[in-house]
Design an enzyme around this catalytic site. Structure first.
Site, PDB file in Angstrom:
ATOM      1  N   ARG A  37       0.782  -1.333   0.143  1.00 35.80           N
ATOM      2  CA  ARG A  37       0.173  -0.027  -0.118  1.00 35.80           C
ATOM      3  C   ARG A  37       0.980   1.251  -0.056  1.00 35.80           C
ATOM      4  O   ARG A  37       0.417   2.376  -0.709  1.00 35.80           O
ATOM      5  CB  ARG A  37      -0.956  -0.056   1.121  1.00 35.80           C
ATOM      6  CG  ARG A  37      -2.117  -0.756   0.894  1.00 35.80           C
ATOM      7  CD  ARG A  37      -3.121  -0.926   2.122  1.00 35.80           C
ATOM      8  NE  ARG A  37      -4.446  -1.473   1.453  1.00 35.80           N
ATOM      9  CZ  ARG A  37      -5.415  -1.976   2.481  1.00 35.80           C
ATOM     10  NH1 ARG A  37      -5.097  -2.415   3.751  1.00 35.80           N
ATOM     11  NH2 ARG A  37      -6.096  -2.551   1.880  1.00 35.80           N
ATOM     12  N   LYS A 198     -19.533 -18.126  -1.915  1.00 39.33           N
ATOM     13  CA  LYS A 198     -20.934 -17.916  -1.950  1.00 39.33           C
ATOM     14  C   LYS A 198     -21.570 -16.834  -2.682  1.00 39.33           C
ATOM     15  O   LYS A 198     -21.208 -16.006  -2.871  1.00 39.33           O
ATOM     16  CB  LYS A 198     -21.212 -17.749  -0.322  1.00 39.33           C
ATOM     17  CG  LYS A 198     -20.839 -18.830   0.683  1.00 39.33           C
ATOM     18  CD  LYS A 198     -21.237 -18.262   1.842  1.00 39.33           C
ATOM     19  CE  LYS A 198     -21.207 -19.517   2.825  1.00 39.33           C
ATOM     20  NZ  LYS A 198     -21.525 -19.126   4.425  1.00 39.33           N
ATOM     21  N   GLY A 355     -10.103  -9.454  -2.554  1.00 38.66           N
ATOM     22  CA  GLY A 355      -9.047  -9.822  -1.759  1.00 38.66           C
ATOM     23  C   GLY A 355      -8.517 -11.191  -2.337  1.00 38.66           C
ATOM     24  O   GLY A 355      -7.444 -11.352  -2.652  1.00 38.66           O
ATOM     25  N   GLY A 378     -12.826  -3.851  -0.659  1.00 39.69           N
ATOM     26  CA  GLY A 378     -14.292  -3.337  -0.520  1.00 39.69           C
ATOM     27  C   GLY A 378     -14.681  -2.671  -1.527  1.00 39.69           C
ATOM     28  O   GLY A 378     -15.750  -2.564  -2.018  1.00 39.69           O
TER      29      GLY A 378
HETATM   30  P1  AMP Z   1     -14.645 -15.291  -2.033  1.00 41.00           P
HETATM   31  O1  AMP Z   1     -14.166 -14.557  -0.791  1.00 41.00           O
HETATM   32  O2  AMP Z   1     -15.978 -15.149  -2.186  1.00 41.00           O
HETATM   33  O3  AMP Z   1     -14.054 -14.737  -3.226  1.00 41.00           O
HETATM   34  O4  AMP Z   1     -14.491 -16.769  -2.026  1.00 41.00           O
HETATM   35  C1  AMP Z   1     -13.089 -17.319  -2.051  1.00 41.00           C
HETATM   36  C2  AMP Z   1     -13.034 -18.764  -1.605  1.00 41.00           C
HETATM   37  O5  AMP Z   1     -13.635 -19.559  -2.247  1.00 41.00           O
HETATM   38  C3  AMP Z   1     -11.655 -19.427  -1.391  1.00 41.00           C
HETATM   39  O6  AMP Z   1     -11.124 -19.486  -0.202  1.00 41.00           O
HETATM   40  C4  AMP Z   1     -11.928 -20.602  -2.077  1.00 41.00           C
HETATM   41  O7  AMP Z   1     -11.217 -21.792  -1.475  1.00 41.00           O
HETATM   42  C5  AMP Z   1     -13.344 -21.018  -2.152  1.00 41.00           C
HETATM   43  N1  AMP Z   1     -13.867 -21.842  -3.175  1.00 41.00           N
HETATM   44  C6  AMP Z   1     -13.800 -21.586  -4.429  1.00 41.00           C
HETATM   45  N2  AMP Z   1     -14.353 -22.711  -4.691  1.00 41.00           N
HETATM   46  C7  AMP Z   1     -15.025 -23.437  -4.165  1.00 41.00           C
HETATM   47  C8  AMP Z   1     -15.658 -24.637  -4.087  1.00 41.00           C
HETATM   48  N3  AMP Z   1     -15.929 -25.282  -5.097  1.00 41.00           N
HETATM   49  N4  AMP Z   1     -16.044 -25.423  -2.636  1.00 41.00           N
HETATM   50  C9  AMP Z   1     -15.484 -24.643  -1.587  1.00 41.00           C
HETATM   51  N5  AMP Z   1     -15.033 -23.444  -1.437  1.00 41.00           N
HETATM   52  C10 AMP Z   1     -14.497 -22.941  -2.589  1.00 41.00           C
END
Ligand code: AMP
Length: 397
Positions: A37, A198, A355, A378
Site C-alpha cells: 500500500r 458463496k 482479496g 471492499g
Molecule cells: P470469495 O471470498 O467469495 O471470493 O471466496 C473465495 C473462497 O472460495 C476461497 O477461499 C476458495 O477456497 C473458496 N472456494 C472456491 N471454490 C470453492 C468450492 N468449489 N468449494 C468450496 N470453496 C470454494
C-alpha cells in the site's frame, strides 16, 4: 465520469496539499510487514513533492472508533514511508488543530508530513462537517489517492472534498481509468468471471454484472447454487439451497439482458477439503452424494478459455475452485494464465480485484500480466456492484 488529476494542478509549489492515502498496512508490532500500500501511493507523493508542494498525508489505521488507541498510531508508519520514498517524513500527533497546524507551518516546499490516524476523531467516520472543516483548515488543495477507502463517506474521504479544490492522485486515477475501461466504456464483448465461495455475498455484484456484460462465467462454490437451482444434484458441495430462487432470478435477468451465463460442465470432486485429497473429475450427472465439488473440470476450463478468447474485456472476481489447496487450484490457474497470455499479446483488457482474487493471481504467477489488478477490496467490490463510491463522487469535476 470526469475528475481532475495532478495534471490540472499548476503552480502547486508552496501549497499545503492534503493527500488522503491508504496506509492501513499490515504490522507486526511497530514493523510494517507488507509495504504494497505504501508503494502504491509513492508516485503521487513524489510528484507533488518534486513540484514543491507541502505534502501532508491523511490516513486511517485500524478501527479505533474515535478514541486515541496507542496500538493504532500511524507514528511507526512514517519511517516506513520515508525509507521507501527516500526522503524524511515528519509526523504530527494529531490530524487537526494546533498540533497539525504548527507541524504544517514548519514545512518547507517539497517536505512531507504524515498526520496521526484520522479515526482517532469520532467526526471522521460520522463525516461530521465540523471535523471536515478542521481538516480542510490545514490545506489549500485536497488530493485523494485512496480508492480503497472511497466507498466510505468519511470526513477525510468525502467531507473534505466538498470544501477544497479536489483532485485524484495517480493511484486513484489509474484505478478509475482501469475500471472505466472495463465496465464504463468497454471494448465489447465483455466477459465477467465470478467465482468464490458463496452467492449470498455477491448477489448485488451478479445482479449488476448481468446487466452490463455479454458473458458471465460462474465458478467456485457459488456455481453449485446455480447448478442446484437447475436441478443438478451437487452432493455435499458447498451450496446455498435457500438461494435457488435468487439464482433463478439472476439467470432470468441475464437472459433478458442478453448476457450469456456459463456454468461448469464438469466437476473435480473429493470427499475431504484438504490438500492432496483423493479426487476425480465427473460429469454433472455423476456427482457422488457423499462428495463435494472443489474445482471445475477440464471440459469447463476449455469453455472458460474459449470465452476468454471471444472477449475483448475481462472483469474477474473470485477463484473458480478452492485454489488454496492443491490440486484444486487447476482451473483458476489455467484460466488466469490464459487471460494473462491474451493480455500480454495485446488482445485483452483484463481487470481483476477482490482479496482472494489478488491472492489467486499471485498464486498463478500472473498478477503483473493483467492490465490492472485492484487491491482495493471492499471499494472494488462495491464498484462491481454498480454502487456510487462517495469518495469518488466527491471528486467529480
Ligand atoms: P470469495 O471470498 O467469495 O471470493 O471466496 C473465495 C473462497 O472460495 C476461497 O477461499 C476458495 O477456497 C473458496 N472456494 C472456491 N471454490 C470453492 C468450492 N468449489 N468449494 C468450496 N470453496 C470454494
Amino acid at each position: 465520469m470526469s475528475f481532475k488529476t495532478l495534471d490540472d494542478l499548476a503552480n502547486i509549489a508552496g501549497q499545503r496539499t492534503l493527500v488522503r492515502v491508504d496506509l492501513n498496512v499490515p504490522m507486526d508490532g511497530t514493523t510494517v510487514t507488507d509495504t504494497t500500500r505504501i508503494e502504491r501511493v509513492l508516485p503521487t507523493i513524489r510528484e507533488l513533492s518534486e513540484k514543491g508542494a507541502k505534502v501532508i498525508l491523511l490516513a486511517h489505521f485500524g478501527r479505533p472508533k474515535g478514541e486515541r488507541v496507542e496500538s493504532m498510531s500511524l507514528a511507526p508508519v512514517a519511517p516506513a514511508v520515508a525509507k521507501l520514498l527516500g526522503k524524511p517524513v515528519a509526523f504530527a500527533d494529531d490530524c487537526i488543530g494546533e498540533t497539525a497546524a504548527s507541524a504544517i507551518a514548519a514545512l518547507s516546499d517539497g517536505d512531507v508530513l504524515l498526520l496521526e490516524n484520522t479515526r482517532y476523531h469520532k467526526g471522521e467516520e460520522k463525516n461530521d462537517p465540523e471535523f471536515a472543516k478542521a481538516l480542510a483548515a490545514n490545506g489549500d488543495v485536497y488530493v485523494n489517492d485512496a480508492f480503497s477507502a472511497a466507498h466510505r463517506a468519511h470526513g477525510s474521504t468525502e467531507g473534505i472534498a466538498n470544501l477544497l479544490p479536489s483532485y485524484a492522485g495517480r493511484t486513484m486515477q489509474a484505478e478509475l481509468e482501469a475500471l472505466g475501461s472495463a465496465l464504463g466504456e468497454p471494448k465489447r464483448p465483455v466477459l465477467a468471471v465470478v467465482g468464490g465461495a458463496k452467492v449470498s455475498s455477491k448477489i448485488d455484484l451478479l445482479d449488476n454484472l448481468v446487466g452490463k456484460v455479454d458473458m458471465l462465467v460462474i465458478g467456485g462454490g457459488m456455481a453449485n447454487t446455480f447448478l442446484a437451482a437447475k436441478g443438478v444434484n451437487v452432493g455435499k458441495s458447498l451450496c446455498e439451497h435457500d438461494l435457488a430462487d435468487t439464482a433463478r432470478k439472476i439467470m432470468a435477468t441475464a437472459e433478458k439482458a442478453g448476457c450469456e451465463i456459463v456454468l461448469p460442465l464438469d466437476a473435480v470432486v473429493a470427499r475431504e477439503f484438504k490438500a492432496g485429497a483423493d479426487n476425480e473429475t465427473v460429469g454433472l450427472d455423476a456427482i457422488p452424494a457423499d462428495a463435494m465439488m472443489l474445482d471445475v473440470g477440464a471440459a469447463s476450463i476449455d469453455v472458460v478459455k474459449e470465452k476468454i478468447d471471444a472477449a475483448n474485456t475481462l472483469v474477474w472476481n473470485g477463484p473458480l475452485g478452492a485454489f488454496e489447496i492443491d490440486p484444486f487450484d487447476k482451473a483458476t490457474v489455467a484460466a488466469a494464465r490464459h487471460a494473462a497470455q491474451r493480455t500480454k499479446a495485446g488482445e485483452l483488457n483484463s481487470v481483476a480485484g477482490g482479496g482472494d482474487t489478488v491472492a489467486a493471481l499471485n498464486h498463478a504467477g500472473v498478477a503483473d500480466d493483467f492490465s490492472y489488478v485492484s487491491t482495493a477490496g471492499g471499494a472494488f467490490l462495491e464498484w462491481l456492484e454498480g454502487k456510487e463510491l462517495p469518495g469518488v463522487k466527491a471528486l467529480e469535476a
